[in-house]
Scaffold this motif. Structure first.
Motif, short mmCIF file in Angstrom:
data_model
loop_
_atom_site.label_atom_id
_atom_site.label_comp_id
_atom_site.label_asym_id
_atom_site.label_seq_id
_atom_site.Cartn_x
_atom_site.Cartn_y
_atom_site.Cartn_z
N LEU A 182 25.83 10.38 36.28
CA LEU A 182 26.32 9.06 35.87
C LEU A 182 26.95 8.34 37.06
O LEU A 182 26.74 7.13 37.27
N MET A 183 27.72 9.08 37.87
CA MET A 183 28.33 8.49 39.06
C MET A 183 27.26 8.00 40.02
O MET A 183 27.37 6.89 40.59
N ALA A 184 26.18 8.78 40.21
CA ALA A 184 25.10 8.37 41.11
C ALA A 184 24.44 7.08 40.61
O ALA A 184 24.14 6.18 41.40
N PRO A 399 33.90 -2.04 46.38
CA PRO A 399 33.09 -2.18 45.15
C PRO A 399 32.69 -0.83 44.56
O PRO A 399 32.59 -0.69 43.33
N PHE A 400 32.48 0.16 45.42
CA PHE A 400 32.09 1.49 44.93
C PHE A 400 33.27 2.19 44.25
O PHE A 400 33.09 2.94 43.29
N ILE A 401 34.48 1.93 44.74
CA ILE A 401 35.67 2.49 44.10
C ILE A 401 35.81 1.94 42.69
O ILE A 401 36.16 2.67 41.75
N VAL A 402 35.52 0.66 42.52
CA VAL A 402 35.54 0.06 41.17
C VAL A 402 34.55 0.79 40.26
O VAL A 402 34.86 1.12 39.10
N GLY A 403 33.35 1.06 40.78
CA GLY A 403 32.36 1.79 40.00
C GLY A 403 32.82 3.19 39.66
O GLY A 403 32.63 3.68 38.54
N MET A 404 33.47 3.87 40.61
CA MET A 404 33.99 5.22 40.36
C MET A 404 35.05 5.21 39.27
O MET A 404 35.09 6.09 38.40
N LEU A 405 35.93 4.21 39.33
CA LEU A 405 36.97 4.10 38.30
C LEU A 405 36.35 3.89 36.92
O LEU A 405 36.86 4.43 35.92
N LEU A 406 35.26 3.16 36.86
CA LEU A 406 34.56 2.96 35.59
C LEU A 406 34.06 4.29 35.04
O LEU A 406 34.18 4.56 33.83
N VAL A 407 33.52 5.14 35.91
CA VAL A 407 33.04 6.45 35.46
C VAL A 407 34.21 7.30 34.96
O VAL A 407 34.09 8.01 33.95
N VAL A 408 35.35 7.25 35.66
CA VAL A 408 36.54 7.99 35.21
C VAL A 408 36.92 7.56 33.80
O VAL A 408 37.20 8.40 32.93
N VAL A 409 36.93 6.26 33.56
CA VAL A 409 37.29 5.73 32.23
C VAL A 409 36.30 6.22 31.18
O VAL A 409 36.69 6.65 30.08
#
Length: 427
Positions: A182-184, A399-409
């Motif tokens: 999912l992160m990828a 922008p990638f950190i924002v995506g990572m945070l979305l996966v954490v949520v």
């Protein structure tokens, strides 16, 4: 009070860049001397080194590290990037997406985030810049793609967590599969969105023949991944045995690719021993510190104190995740796990949460720490390998950190994303 003082000492030593294992060991030693006296502290040292490092499950760590070194030496990561670039070339931002996919592919046969970031920086960052990608997108995508090795099995961090938390190594490893994929996917979407915003040139399609050759280039790593993960999933082998099979398979790829020179083998073995000793030192030091915490009974005191709060468990968990996020900005990921999990895991279990799920969330958050200042190890590695300023890498990673945070949520709200595969294993 003694726990607070020793913890402050530990933080000061880490901020002074004292090697993590020594910082933890010295702090734990001084804590034990303060609590049990010199004789009591040294009595602990007669037992801890053997009990901490003598677990059979720990042997999976050097074997998976060896597998990663063999794969790196074989040149397979370069082939992954080239093949992925051919297959997704017609998509806008295709080379950046290929870098993320290559990072995911390397993660599937390695547990080293920094090795993935360094190699990808050498192979793909320069190519992206030459094609007209912004330096921010080129470096940000590579640094972020390297973090996938922390989650996609076989992950050294996941094994380390499993041993620290005393959960099943096999189930913990495979729990990272869905969140890692999912992160990828999310990172690929971020690249695509940034490309649409003008940070990447128009796409370039490849012929059918080139795509067929690209698929063939993916087979060695794909087969090795299926061999290792499939053996654990179907219960054919333990994680340690799968690691041994994986190391042998990676050696086979080296031989087939004609990269198995004595020099390459020597460098692989030296790198494996160096990394393994560092990890074992952290494990032994963490056991010393953990024994100090056990003597002070701080863990049950924390559980009892938090249990008395009239606060929803979910809110407490959100607070814990935020603490781990902040710690990731300043501390090594293994040190975070070694120092905090013995204290936080009993609380998490008392609140009714699954320990394997908690480990996945912790390591997802730890991935963010690899690309955020001030430590951001993957960002430093990418900047050094690509010879692009560090601030550019950090800016590109936003922008990638924002995506990572979305996966954490998503994993926090939907625990089955992490627990689905272990459930299929019957655990």
């Amino acid at each position: 009070m003694i726990v607070v003082l020793i913890t402050l000492l530990l933080l000061v030593l880490i901020l002074l860049r004292v090697p993590v294992a020594f910082a933890i060991f010295v702090s734990g030693l001084l804590g034990l001397i303060a609590v049990d006296g010199v004789s009591g502290a040294f009595a602990v040292f007669e037992v801890i080194p053997v009990s901490a490092s003598g677990k059979f499950s720990l042997s999976a760590i050097p074997l998976f590290i060896l597998m990663a070194h063999f794969v790196l030496a074989s040149g397979a990561l370069n082939s992954l990037f080239v093949s992925a670039r051919v297959l997704v070339g017609r998509v806008r931002g295709g080379t950046g997406i290929a870098a993320v996919l290559a990072g995911a592919g390397f993660a599937s046969v390695s547990g080293s985030s920094t090795a993935a970031a360094a190699t990808l920086a050498h192979t793909s960052t320069g190519e992206m810049v030459r094609q007209g990608y912004s330096k921010e997108l080129a470096t940000g995508s590579v640094a972020s793609a390297g973090t996938l090795a922390a989650m996609i099995p076989p992950s050294i961090l996941l094994i380390f967590y499993a041993i620290t938390a005393e959960t099943s190594v096999g189930q913990t490893l495979l729990a990272g599969l869905v969140p890692g994929l999912l992160m990828a996917i999310v990172l690929c979407i971020v690249v695509y969105v940034q490309a649409l915003r003008g940070q990447a040139p128009a796409a370039k399609a490849s012929s059918m023949g080139e795509k067929l050759r690209a698929v063939v280039g993916l087979l060695p790593v794909g087969i090795l991944f299926l061999l290792v993960v499939g053996a654990v999933f179907f219960g054919i082998t333990t994680a340690t045995e799968a690691a041994a099979v994986g190391a042998l398979g990676a050696l086979g790829i080296m031989i087939v690719n004609r990269k198995a020179s004595w020099q390459a083998l020597r460098e692989s073995f030296v790198g494996t021993v160096t990394s393994s000793v560092m990890i074992m030192a952290i494990i032994v030091a963490a056991h010393v510190f953990g024994h100090f915490l056990a003597e002070t009974r701080v863990t049950p005191a924390v559980v009892d104190a938090v249990g008395a709060w009239d606060v929803p468990p979910a809110l407490i968990m959100v607070g814990l995740v935020l603490v781990y996020l902040v710690l990731g900005f300043f501390m090594d990921q293994m040190a975070i796990i070694a120092l905090t999990v013995p204290v936080t895991l009993p609380l998490v279990e008392a609140l009714g949460y699954d320990p394997i799920w908690f480990g996945i969330v912790v390591i997802l958050v730890a991935e963010i720490g690899l690309v955020t200042p001030p430590l951001g190890l993957n960002a430093f590695v990418t900047a050094r390998a690509s010879r692009i300023p560090l601030e550019t890498v950090f800016l590109g990673a936003v922008p990638f950190i924002v995506g990572m945070l979305l996966v954490v949520v998503l994993v926090f709200v939907f625990p089955q994303l992490a627990l689905f595969v272990p459930t299929l294993m019957g655990g």
